[in-house]
Write a protein that holds these residues in place. Sequence first.
Motif, PDB file in Angstrom:
ATOM      1  N   PRO A   1       0.821  -1.220   0.000  1.00 44.35           N
ATOM      2  CA  PRO A   1       0.000   0.000   0.000  1.00 44.35           C
ATOM      3  C   PRO A   1       0.851   1.265   0.000  1.00 44.35           C
ATOM      4  N   PRO A   2       0.666   2.156  -0.965  1.00 40.95           N
ATOM      5  CA  PRO A   2       1.455   3.394  -1.027  1.00 40.95           C
ATOM      6  C   PRO A   2       1.319   4.267   0.218  1.00 40.95           C
ATOM      7  N   ARG A   3       0.182   4.210   0.899  1.00 37.42           N
ATOM      8  CA  ARG A   3       0.007   5.059   2.089  1.00 37.42           C
ATOM      9  C   ARG A   3       1.016   4.708   3.179  1.00 37.42           C
ATOM     10  N   LYS A   4       1.577   3.517   3.129  1.00 38.17           N
ATOM     11  CA  LYS A   4       2.538   3.091   4.141  1.00 38.17           C
ATOM     12  C   LYS A   4       3.896   3.760   3.936  1.00 38.17           C
ATOM     13  N   VAL A   5       4.176   4.257   2.727  1.00 36.16           N
ATOM     14  CA  VAL A   5       5.485   4.832   2.426  1.00 36.16           C
ATOM     15  C   VAL A   5       5.750   6.059   3.286  1.00 36.16           C
ATOM     16  N   ARG A   6       4.743   6.915   3.463  1.00 36.38           N
ATOM     17  CA  ARG A   6       4.924   8.108   4.303  1.00 36.38           C
ATOM     18  C   ARG A   6       5.307   7.702   5.728  1.00 36.38           C
ATOM     19  N   GLU A   7       4.649   6.693   6.276  1.00 33.73           N
ATOM     20  CA  GLU A   7       4.956   6.228   7.623  1.00 33.73           C
ATOM     21  C   GLU A   7       6.396   5.701   7.700  1.00 33.73           C
ATOM     22  N   MET A   8       6.842   4.996   6.659  1.00 34.50           N
ATOM     23  CA  MET A   8       8.201   4.463   6.638  1.00 34.50           C
ATOM     24  C   MET A   8       9.231   5.591   6.599  1.00 34.50           C
ATOM     25  N   LEU A   9       8.956   6.617   5.799  1.00 40.57           N
ATOM     26  CA  LEU A   9       9.868   7.754   5.712  1.00 40.57           C
ATOM     27  C   LEU A   9       9.936   8.498   7.049  1.00 40.57           C
ATOM     28  N   GLU A  10       8.798   8.725   7.670  1.00 39.46           N
ATOM     29  CA  GLU A  10       8.776   9.409   8.964  1.00 39.46           C
ATOM     30  C   GLU A  10       9.500   8.589  10.028  1.00 39.46           C
ATOM     31  N   GLU A  11       9.336   7.270   9.995  1.00 46.24           N
ATOM     32  CA  GLU A  11      10.014   6.397  10.949  1.00 46.24           C
ATOM     33  C   GLU A  11      11.529   6.453  10.757  1.00 46.24           C
ATOM     34  N   ALA A  12      11.966   6.486   9.517  1.00 47.74           N
ATOM     35  CA  ALA A  12      13.402   6.559   9.234  1.00 47.74           C
ATOM     36  C   ALA A  12      13.998   7.844   9.791  1.00 47.74           C
ATOM     37  N   ARG A  13      13.291   8.944   9.624  1.00 48.45           N
ATOM     38  CA  ARG A  13      13.803  10.230  10.097  1.00 48.45           C
ATOM     39  C   ARG A  13      13.761  10.342  11.616  1.00 48.45           C
ATOM     40  N   GLU A  14      12.706   9.838  12.223  1.00 48.41           N
ATOM     41  CA  GLU A  14      12.572   9.946  13.680  1.00 48.41           C
ATOM     42  C   GLU A  14      13.543   9.028  14.424  1.00 48.41           C
ATOM     43  N   SER A  15      13.752   7.829  13.889  1.00 53.25           N
ATOM     44  CA  SER A  15      14.604   6.844  14.572  1.00 53.25           C
ATOM     45  C   SER A  15      16.039   6.847  14.079  1.00 53.25           C
ATOM     46  N   ASP A  16      16.322   7.634  13.029  1.00 55.62           N
ATOM     47  CA  ASP A  16      17.643   7.658  12.404  1.00 55.62           C
ATOM     48  C   ASP A  16      18.037   6.264  11.940  1.00 55.62           C
ATOM     49  N   ALA A  17      17.066   5.513  11.430  1.00 59.08           N
ATOM     50  CA  ALA A  17      17.325   4.153  10.957  1.00 59.08           C
ATOM     51  C   ALA A  17      17.923   4.189   9.553  1.00 59.08           C
ATOM     52  N   ASP A  18      18.726   3.177   9.265  1.00 57.15           N
ATOM     53  CA  ASP A  18      19.277   3.027   7.921  1.00 57.15           C
ATOM     54  C   ASP A  18      18.313   2.280   7.012  1.00 57.15           C
ATOM     55  N   VAL A  19      17.548   1.363   7.600  1.00 57.05           N
ATOM     56  CA  VAL A  19      16.588   0.554   6.835  1.00 57.05           C
ATOM     57  C   VAL A  19      15.276   0.498   7.610  1.00 57.05           C
ATOM     58  N   VAL A  20      14.185   0.747   6.924  1.00 56.30           N
ATOM     59  CA  VAL A  20      12.847   0.576   7.506  1.00 56.30           C
ATOM     60  C   VAL A  20      12.152  -0.520   6.713  1.00 56.30           C
ATOM     61  N   VAL A  21      11.789  -1.592   7.406  1.00 56.37           N
ATOM     62  CA  VAL A  21      11.182  -2.759   6.772  1.00 56.37           C
ATOM     63  C   VAL A  21       9.676  -2.743   6.998  1.00 56.37           C
ATOM     64  N   ALA A  22       8.900  -2.835   5.943  1.00 54.76           N
ATOM     65  CA  ALA A  22       7.453  -3.029   6.066  1.00 54.76           C
ATOM     66  C   ALA A  22       7.224  -4.525   6.233  1.00 54.76           C
ATOM     67  N   SER A  23       6.868  -4.939   7.448  1.00 58.08           N
ATOM     68  CA  SER A  23       6.823  -6.362   7.779  1.00 58.08           C
ATOM     69  C   SER A  23       5.405  -6.904   7.811  1.00 58.08           C
ATOM     70  N   ARG A  24       5.263  -8.082   7.201  1.00 52.20           N
ATOM     71  CA  ARG A  24       3.992  -8.800   7.244  1.00 52.20           C
ATOM     72  C   ARG A  24       3.856  -9.632   8.505  1.00 52.20           C
ATOM     73  N   TYR A  25       4.972  -9.852   9.196  1.00 51.51           N
ATOM     74  CA  TYR A  25       4.976 -10.822  10.291  1.00 51.51           C
ATOM     75  C   TYR A  25       5.118 -10.209  11.669  1.00 51.51           C
ATOM     76  N   THR A  26       5.344  -8.910  11.756  1.00 51.37           N
ATOM     77  CA  THR A  26       5.405  -8.269  13.056  1.00 51.37           C
ATOM     78  C   THR A  26       3.991  -8.006  13.561  1.00 51.37           C
ATOM     79  N   GLU A  27       3.858  -7.660  14.839  1.00 51.99           N
ATOM     80  CA  GLU A  27       2.535  -7.403  15.422  1.00 51.99           C
ATOM     81  C   GLU A  27       1.839  -6.271  14.663  1.00 51.99           C
TER      82      GLU A  27
END
Length: 530
Positions: free
Chosen positions: A126-152
């Motif tokens: 889902p494209p709507r998830k991309v914004r959340e991934m970008l915001e997570e990368a910036r807030e957490s200073d992560a190198d990789v943000v994984v959209a997971s099917r298996y996490t809670e």
Amino acid sequence: MLAYLPVEPQGQATSMGGVRYGKPEKASLTLVVPTRNESGNVERLVREIREALSGIDYRVVFVDDSTDETPGIIRSLSEEDGRVVLMHREGAERSGGLSTAVTAGLDAVAASSEYTCVMDADLQHPPRKVREMLEEARESDADVVVASRYTEGGDYEGLSGPVRKAVSVGSKYLAQVVFKEARKTTDPMTGFFLVRNAAISGIQFRPTGFKILLEILVCAPELKVVEVPFSFRTRNAGVSKASMKQGLEYLSHITSLFWYVPSAGRFWKFALVGASGVLVNTFVLLLLAEYFDAHKVIAWMFAVGLSILSNFLLNNAFTWSDVRHSSRIHFLLRGALAYPVAIVGIGANFAVYYPLLKYVSDAFPYYVLFNFLGIVAATSVNFILSSRLVFKPSAPRNLDPEVPPKEIAEEVRKELKADWAGLVRSDDLSVLAGSGGVPGAPPRPLSVADRGAIEMVLRTGQPTLAVTGPRRLPQARTNTRWGSSLAVPILDGDEAVGVFYATRLSTEEFTDLDLHWLTAYASTGARIFS
């Protein structure tokens, strides 16, 4: 032909044979979308991306291998929206399919955006998830943000049928069992992830499989990884590209990573070497006892000793091939240390096997099971001690900027066993200092090939290894000699102020391990040029 189509945001592009070519401007985010016959999905995908990323500076790069009308639809979309880019591949460029499509997209956009998001075109991501991934990368200073099917909070209901679900789960666990780096995420096999481009700069992808995220995790184990949950949707249109061939490619990819990445699956490499040691032990024991009529104890002692030696040599060449020896004496000391470590492992085996045998049962099949548990204990203890004692990385040599450049060049030459090594200025490509092992020799002039390699490193900021030759066909009585060179930038912040350059004409070329050492050594060299 692989090219960008059309797309300066202002609509400015150059016409070539009726097709407009352009290159996307630098953006905060680039989405790389591999496509093959997705004509029923791309329009809706672009529309949903536009709605989801309103207010974000982004580009969408379609890497297309289609044989239907998909390229034409993307061209029309790019004419309406300059943020849409097409890289259409034809003929041999399509070799490798999805895997090379993704890596081609990553390579093309590495310098044009801060982050890259890889996703499918079939709207299962889902494209709507991309914004959340970008915001997570910036807030957490992560190198990789994984959209997971298996996490809670995530699910994989969009997978069609129980077989595909079973294959997906099985592939996930296989990756996590073989590679500890894959355990950083609950979904190392996802095709939906976001990376910070600077963090994966320099990774040399071997696109033998389509699970590029797994390759990133294994090749760059230092990356910070975070997850966001997502629901894997059903395909919007078209047919799934999943096949038996892709399953075989996945197994090939696992094997390639295991073999070519020194740190990948190290415990299993150690176990394979241990299994080979059992064969060596058995062969020597039978040879001495049966054919040379040696005493069984003497034969056992020789068998154990030779199997430990073979294990050490194979572990040195295979399991810990990335751990350099500081000297030949250091190598011999490590070999000697392998024997007491092996004895401790044998003790661990006995400590597990004997109590179980004595206090539980010595009947079949229990003693066989206890023997297996003892082997597991011995292997684990041996691996831990070998990692921390026998193959503990030696302290890296750090470049001392206070040392004269001539001495630094000589140290590099000796470490790399190079014919010549030198420091080259970035401003005029003059040799600041060089060493060819001959005291007082005049500075070595740079050839056209030398200058080309150095200029490329200064331009890209990435180290490089080149191998050429032989210059003539080798004769039966001679060894082939290869010319190889290493060029590593010396950075002051983001600016390259100089280059370490080394050359060698030998039967043994420079290796990736040499390049890795020189890159680490050069990391503190900026002050030399100040």
